[in-house]
Motif scaffolding. Structure first.
Motif, PDB file in Angstrom:
ATOM      1  N   UNK A  46       0.566  -1.272  -0.107  1.00 53.33           N
ATOM      2  CA  UNK A  46       0.010  -0.153  -0.495  1.00 53.33           C
ATOM      3  C   UNK A  46       0.857   1.492   0.207  1.00 53.33           C
ATOM      4  N   UNK A  47       1.634   1.141   1.232  1.00 55.61           N
ATOM      5  CA  UNK A  47       2.763   2.676   1.079  1.00 55.61           C
ATOM      6  C   UNK A  47       3.904   2.028   0.023  1.00 55.61           C
ATOM      7  N   UNK A  48       4.137   1.043  -1.375  1.00 54.57           N
ATOM      8  CA  UNK A  48       5.346   1.322  -2.275  1.00 54.57           C
ATOM      9  C   UNK A  48       5.399   2.938  -2.327  1.00 54.57           C
ATOM     10  N   UNK A  49       4.942   3.705  -2.593  1.00 51.03           N
ATOM     11  CA  UNK A  49       4.804   5.034  -3.277  1.00 51.03           C
ATOM     12  C   UNK A  49       5.739   6.160  -2.666  1.00 51.03           C
ATOM     13  N   UNK A  50       5.960   5.669  -1.903  1.00 51.93           N
ATOM     14  CA  UNK A  50       6.945   6.239  -0.444  1.00 51.93           C
ATOM     15  C   UNK A  50       8.056   6.346  -0.632  1.00 51.93           C
ATOM     16  N   UNK A  51       8.477   5.140  -0.788  1.00 49.09           N
ATOM     17  CA  UNK A  51       9.810   5.400  -0.306  1.00 49.09           C
ATOM     18  C   UNK A  51      10.767   5.101  -2.183  1.00 49.09           C
ATOM     19  N   UNK A  52      11.886   4.395  -2.224  1.00 48.06           N
ATOM     20  CA  UNK A  52      12.910   4.966  -2.859  1.00 48.06           C
ATOM     21  C   UNK A  52      12.684   2.946  -3.922  1.00 48.06           C
ATOM     22  N   UNK A  53      12.236   3.026  -5.449  1.00 48.11           N
ATOM     23  CA  UNK A  53      11.644   1.734  -6.238  1.00 48.11           C
ATOM     24  C   UNK A  53      13.163   1.366  -6.293  1.00 48.11           C
ATOM     25  N   UNK A  54      14.740   1.738  -6.298  1.00 52.65           N
ATOM     26  CA  UNK A  54      15.734   1.034  -6.933  1.00 52.65           C
ATOM     27  C   UNK A  54      16.142  -0.247  -6.366  1.00 52.65           C
ATOM     28  N   UNK A  55      15.761   1.211  -4.293  1.00 50.73           N
ATOM     29  CA  UNK A  55      16.987   0.062  -3.269  1.00 50.73           C
ATOM     30  C   UNK A  55      16.067   0.271  -2.746  1.00 50.73           C
ATOM     31  N   UNK A  56      15.629   0.729  -2.032  1.00 48.48           N
ATOM     32  CA  UNK A  56      14.513   0.247  -1.061  1.00 48.48           C
ATOM     33  C   UNK A  56      13.745  -0.876  -1.160  1.00 48.48           C
ATOM     34  N   UNK A  57      12.213  -0.681  -2.771  1.00 52.32           N
ATOM     35  CA  UNK A  57      11.343  -1.455  -2.476  1.00 52.32           C
ATOM     36  C   UNK A  57      11.669  -2.344  -3.010  1.00 52.32           C
ATOM     37  N   UNK A  58      12.666  -3.361  -3.503  1.00 52.34           N
ATOM     38  CA  UNK A  58      13.172  -4.406  -4.259  1.00 52.34           C
ATOM     39  C   UNK A  58      14.049  -4.750  -2.985  1.00 52.34           C
ATOM     40  N   UNK A  59      14.640  -3.966  -2.506  1.00 47.15           N
ATOM     41  CA  UNK A  59      15.373  -5.036  -1.438  1.00 47.15           C
ATOM     42  C   UNK A  59      14.374  -5.722  -0.624  1.00 47.15           C
ATOM     43  N   UNK A  60      12.823  -4.514  -0.055  1.00 46.93           N
ATOM     44  CA  UNK A  60      12.082  -5.398   0.518  1.00 46.93           C
ATOM     45  C   UNK A  60      10.918  -6.295   0.206  1.00 46.93           C
ATOM     46  N   UNK A  61      11.480  -6.468  -1.020  1.00 49.64           N
ATOM     47  CA  UNK A  61      10.406  -7.318  -2.177  1.00 49.64           C
ATOM     48  C   UNK A  61      11.056  -8.359  -2.135  1.00 49.64           C
ATOM     49  N   UNK A  62      12.645  -8.470  -2.105  1.00 45.92           N
ATOM     50  CA  UNK A  62      12.956  -9.914  -2.429  1.00 45.92           C
ATOM     51  C   UNK A  62      13.005  -9.918  -0.569  1.00 45.92           C
ATOM     52  N   UNK A  63      13.053  -9.519   0.517  1.00 41.33           N
ATOM     53  CA  UNK A  63      12.643 -10.023   1.501  1.00 41.33           C
ATOM     54  C   UNK A  63      11.869 -11.007   2.168  1.00 41.33           C
ATOM     55  N   UNK A  64      10.798 -10.652   0.807  1.00 38.23           N
ATOM     56  CA  UNK A  64       9.656 -11.167   1.051  1.00 38.23           C
ATOM     57  C   UNK A  64       8.851 -12.636   0.279  1.00 38.23           C
ATOM     58  N   UNK A  65       9.886 -12.205  -1.096  1.00 33.09           N
ATOM     59  CA  UNK A  65       9.624 -13.017  -2.661  1.00 33.09           C
ATOM     60  C   UNK A  65      10.977 -14.234  -2.735  1.00 33.09           C
ATOM     61  N   UNK A  66      11.805 -13.644  -2.196  1.00 33.75           N
ATOM     62  CA  UNK A  66      12.644 -14.574  -2.318  1.00 33.75           C
ATOM     63  C   UNK A  66      12.378 -15.955  -2.990  1.00 33.75           C
ATOM     64  N   UNK A  67      12.862 -16.129  -3.551  1.00 33.99           N
ATOM     65  CA  UNK A  67      12.540 -17.889  -3.896  1.00 33.99           C
ATOM     66  C   UNK A  67      13.218 -19.194  -2.891  1.00 33.99           C
ATOM     67  N   UNK A  68      14.280 -18.658  -2.812  1.00 31.55           N
ATOM     68  CA  UNK A  68      14.911 -19.665  -1.331  1.00 31.55           C
ATOM     69  C   UNK A  68      15.080 -19.138  -0.306  1.00 31.55           C
ATOM     70  N   UNK A  69      14.817 -17.703   0.026  1.00 27.94           N
ATOM     71  CA  UNK A  69      15.254 -17.400   1.432  1.00 27.94           C
ATOM     72  C   UNK A  69      13.745 -16.247   1.668  1.00 27.94           C
ATOM     73  N   UNK A  70      12.991 -15.652   1.302  1.00 25.20           N
ATOM     74  CA  UNK A  70      11.887 -15.354   1.465  1.00 25.20           C
ATOM     75  C   UNK A  70      10.203 -15.955   2.224  1.00 25.20           C
ATOM     76  N   UNK A  71      10.500 -14.542   2.766  1.00 21.79           N
ATOM     77  CA  UNK A  71       9.315 -14.974   3.482  1.00 21.79           C
ATOM     78  C   UNK A  71       8.126 -15.416   3.739  1.00 21.79           C
ATOM     79  N   UNK A  72       7.164 -14.975   2.238  1.00 24.46           N
ATOM     80  CA  UNK A  72       6.006 -15.410   1.808  1.00 24.46           C
ATOM     81  C   UNK A  72       6.264 -16.741   0.883  1.00 24.46           C
ATOM     82  N   UNK A  73       7.324 -17.426   1.076  1.00 22.47           N
ATOM     83  CA  UNK A  73       7.789 -18.169   0.303  1.00 22.47           C
ATOM     84  C   UNK A  73       7.455 -20.061   0.511  1.00 22.47           C
ATOM     85  N   UNK A  74       7.881 -19.482   2.091  1.00 19.92           N
ATOM     86  CA  UNK A  74       8.187 -20.837   2.933  1.00 19.92           C
ATOM     87  C   UNK A  74       6.092 -20.922   3.032  1.00 19.92           C
TER      88      UNK A  74
END
Length: 275
Positions: A83-111
């Motif tokens: 919901x709040x992705x438009x308020x943070x930097x896309x190149x660093x902050x958003x992609x880093x946070x998205x990788x934390x959730x969606x990374x295929x090996x260690x992502x939180x939402x992949x468990x």
């Protein structure tokens, strides 16, 4: 003509009487002493008794699995990021946070998660249902008894007047239980309306006198029940939905912002030509 003149005189008399009723209504000072103050004092004392009774009847803190809490918090954090992705930097902050959730090996939402059945939890732990019923009863019974007491002893009283003008939309809220509410000024407050105003307006007073975590905060009680109901959500589907939504954000925003400058220039040129 005589009939019409009499009708006009009657309407003028009715209008003058209604205007006189709305403008020259004098409140007896005894109403403040024997109606307004007792209702407020009784509701405050009942709230204090509710607080201490709830403390005495409350069971001990229920054990919650740390893994279940982490999974629920992960869904909430992913939803906030979406919901709040438009308020943070896309190149660093958003992609880093998205990788934390969606990374295929260690992502939180992949468990892989295990869904908990709330009905099975209540059957295995009857104290959960008992605690919920006690909280509901401690909220419903005092309010019902207080409403019956006010309706029986103080029904029909006009007990206060607002010191500022109000629109007609406030009439239903401020003049409950008064039969002459159609011809009465909207700023006058009835006894039933005063009861509802005290019921919903004493939260700050209870917080000040009983502390922040008092047991009679009905809003916090309803929020806690909603959280308990949300604890039994389908976490597997929630993980999949949040994961897919995070993946679609960049593609959707790319379609929106693609050639945005050219389209803005065309709109500006059209506006200038229209002038």
């Amino acid at each position: 003509s005589t009939t019409m003149s009499s009708m006009a005189a009657a309407s003028t008399t009715g209008a003058s009487s209604s205007s006189a009723l709305s403008n020259s209504l004098t409140l007896d000072p005894a109403i403040r002493t024997w109606v307004l103050v007792p209702i407020s004092l009784a509701m405050f004392l009942i709230g204090v008794i509710r607080h201490h009774a709830s403390r005495l009847l409350a069971t001990g803190p229920r054990k919650v699995e740390l893994k279940a809490v982490r999974e629920s918090q992960a869904v909430m954090r992913a939803s906030r990021l979406r919901m709040n992705h438009a308020w943070i930097s896309r190149e660093a902050s958003f992609r880093m946070r998205r990788a934390f959730f969606n990374d295929k090996k260690e992502g939180v939402l992949q468990q892989k998660v295990k869904n908990n059945n709330p009905q099975a939890q209540m059957m295995s732990d009857p104290s959960m249902m008992q605690d919920m019923m006690m909280k509901n009863m401690s909220m419903i019974i005092p309010q019902s008894l207080t409403f019956m007491w006010v309706s029986f002893f103080f029904s029909g009283f006009v007990m206060a007047k607002a010191p500022f003008p109000l629109t007609q939309k406030f009439r239903v809220m401020l003049q409950r239980g008064i039969d002459i509410s159609g011809s009465l000024d909207v700023t006058y407050v009835s006894s039933l309306s005063w009861y509802f105003m005290n019921m919903f307006g004493m939260r700050g007073l209870f917080t000040l006198t009983l502390g922040e975590g008092n047991a009679i905060d009905d809003t916090a009680l309803m929020q806690q029940q909603m959280e308990q109901a949300g604890a039994g959500m389908d976490k597997a589907n929630a993980f999949v939905m949040e994961r897919e939504n995070l993946e679609l954000i960049e593609a959707r925003d790319g379609m929106v912002y693609e050639k945005a400058e050219e389209r803005a220039a065309k709109v500006l040129k059209r506006a200038l030509r229209a002038r």
